[in-house]
Design a protein around this motif. Structure first.
Motif, short mmCIF file in Angstrom:
data_model
loop_
_atom_site.label_atom_id
_atom_site.label_comp_id
_atom_site.label_asym_id
_atom_site.label_seq_id
_atom_site.Cartn_x
_atom_site.Cartn_y
_atom_site.Cartn_z
N SER A 52 0.82 -1.22 0.00
CA SER A 52 0.00 0.00 0.00
C SER A 52 0.85 1.27 0.00
N PHE A 54 1.52 2.88 2.45
CA PHE A 54 0.79 3.75 3.37
C PHE A 54 1.09 3.28 4.78
N VAL A 56 0.70 3.63 8.95
CA VAL A 56 -0.14 4.14 10.04
C VAL A 56 0.46 3.69 11.37
N VAL A 73 0.08 -3.35 9.09
CA VAL A 73 0.80 -4.51 8.55
C VAL A 73 0.11 -4.95 7.26
N ASP A 74 0.72 -4.60 6.12
CA ASP A 74 0.16 -4.94 4.81
C ASP A 74 0.20 -6.44 4.55
N SER A 81 -4.82 -7.16 5.17
CA SER A 81 -3.89 -6.25 5.85
C SER A 81 -4.48 -5.92 7.22
N THR A 82 -3.62 -5.66 8.19
CA THR A 82 -4.12 -5.36 9.53
C THR A 82 -3.84 -3.90 9.87
N CYS A 83 -4.86 -3.23 10.36
CA CYS A 83 -4.73 -1.81 10.71
C CYS A 83 -3.96 -1.63 12.01
N ALA A 84 -3.26 -0.51 12.09
CA ALA A 84 -2.47 -0.18 13.28
C ALA A 84 -3.34 -0.16 14.54
N ILE A 113 -6.21 11.06 9.64
CA ILE A 113 -7.09 10.01 9.09
C ILE A 113 -8.00 9.51 10.21
N THR A 114 -9.09 8.88 9.81
CA THR A 114 -10.00 8.29 10.80
C THR A 114 -9.97 6.77 10.62
N CYS A 116 -10.94 2.83 10.08
CA CYS A 116 -11.92 2.17 9.21
C CYS A 116 -13.07 1.60 10.06
O1 DUR Z 1 -7.19 3.55 9.61
C1 DUR Z 1 -6.39 2.86 8.96
C2 DUR Z 1 -6.47 2.69 7.57
C3 DUR Z 1 -5.54 1.88 6.95
N1 DUR Z 1 -4.57 1.27 7.68
C4 DUR Z 1 -3.55 0.44 7.01
C5 DUR Z 1 -3.99 -0.94 6.63
C6 DUR Z 1 -3.08 -1.23 5.44
O2 DUR Z 1 -1.85 -1.79 5.91
C7 DUR Z 1 -2.79 0.13 4.85
C8 DUR Z 1 -3.57 0.41 3.59
O3 DUR Z 1 -4.94 0.35 3.81
O4 DUR Z 1 -3.12 1.08 5.83
C9 DUR Z 1 -4.47 1.43 9.03
O5 DUR Z 1 -3.57 0.89 9.68
N2 DUR Z 1 -5.39 2.21 9.63
#
Ligand code: DUR
Ligand code: ZN
Length: 184
Positions: A52, A54, A56, A73-74, A81-84, A113-114, A116
């Protein structure tokens, strides 16, 4: 010379804050916000983002003053993928912590950012609706920046009318970690 001094200062502040200024139940102090922000930025550096691009970082303040962090963690299968935010909660719960007073979130973007929808649900399981969630822009710790780039919301703002249909939710009580597991 500059780096070790800075590290010593950070360590001193961490100790001072957690010993003398434990988090209060009502909102986050400026100290707590700054401390959580620094942890969230540091956690972001550990993000795994080959797919990604990207990153976080999230930092969760526990009732006892401990900070637990998480990074994104993509995965090559993008959907898993796991969000932070989830990493931070799952780490904390798996270490026997279930009581939280704040969560800071930061990404690479110049706007906050907010979380998901899935993370909002996971957070609402453990965090009170009034819990503050500072959302940080990537420049929010930069002292040269006039607009500090922080937006503060609460868990209740993020997930109004959350799921409350189970027995545990009738009393809004998260069961404590069993005592005999504390010593393990
Ligand atoms: O609020 C969010 C949105 C996305 N991601 C991560 C998940 C994935 O690794 C990458 C792209 O979506 O960002 C987060 O950690 N938090
Ligand atoms: Zn998420």
């Amino acid at each position: 010379m500059f780096v070790p001094l800075r590290m010593l200062w950070n360590l001193f502040m961490e100790l001072r804050i957690s010993l003398l200024m434990p988090p209060s139940d009502s909102g986050l102090s400026e100290f707590d916000k700054h401390r959580l922000s620094m942890h969230a930025f540091k956690a972001k550096e550990k993000a795994y983002h080959p797919h990604s691009n990207f990153s976080v970082g999230a930092a969760l303040l526990c009732t006892d003053g401990q900070v637990i962090t998480g990074c994104s963690v993509d995965n090559a299968a993008y959907g898993v993928s796991t969000c932070a935010e989830q990493v931070a909660i799952v780490k904390a719960v798996s270490e026997g912590r279930r009581s939280f007073v704040g969560l800071a979130i930061v990404s690479d973007l110049s706007v906050p950012i907010t979380p998901c929808g899935v993370c909002r649900q996971v957070l609402a399981e453990f965090c009170d609706p009034g819990m503050p969630v500072p959302l940080l822009a990537n420049h929010s710790l930069n002292p040269d920046n006039n607009s500090r780039g922080m937006k503060e919301v609460t868990i209740g703002h993020l997930l109004p009318f959350g799921t409350e249909h189970t027995q545990a939710w009738e009393s809004r009580r998260i069961p404590d970690v069993p005592n005999d597991l504390h010593s393990l």
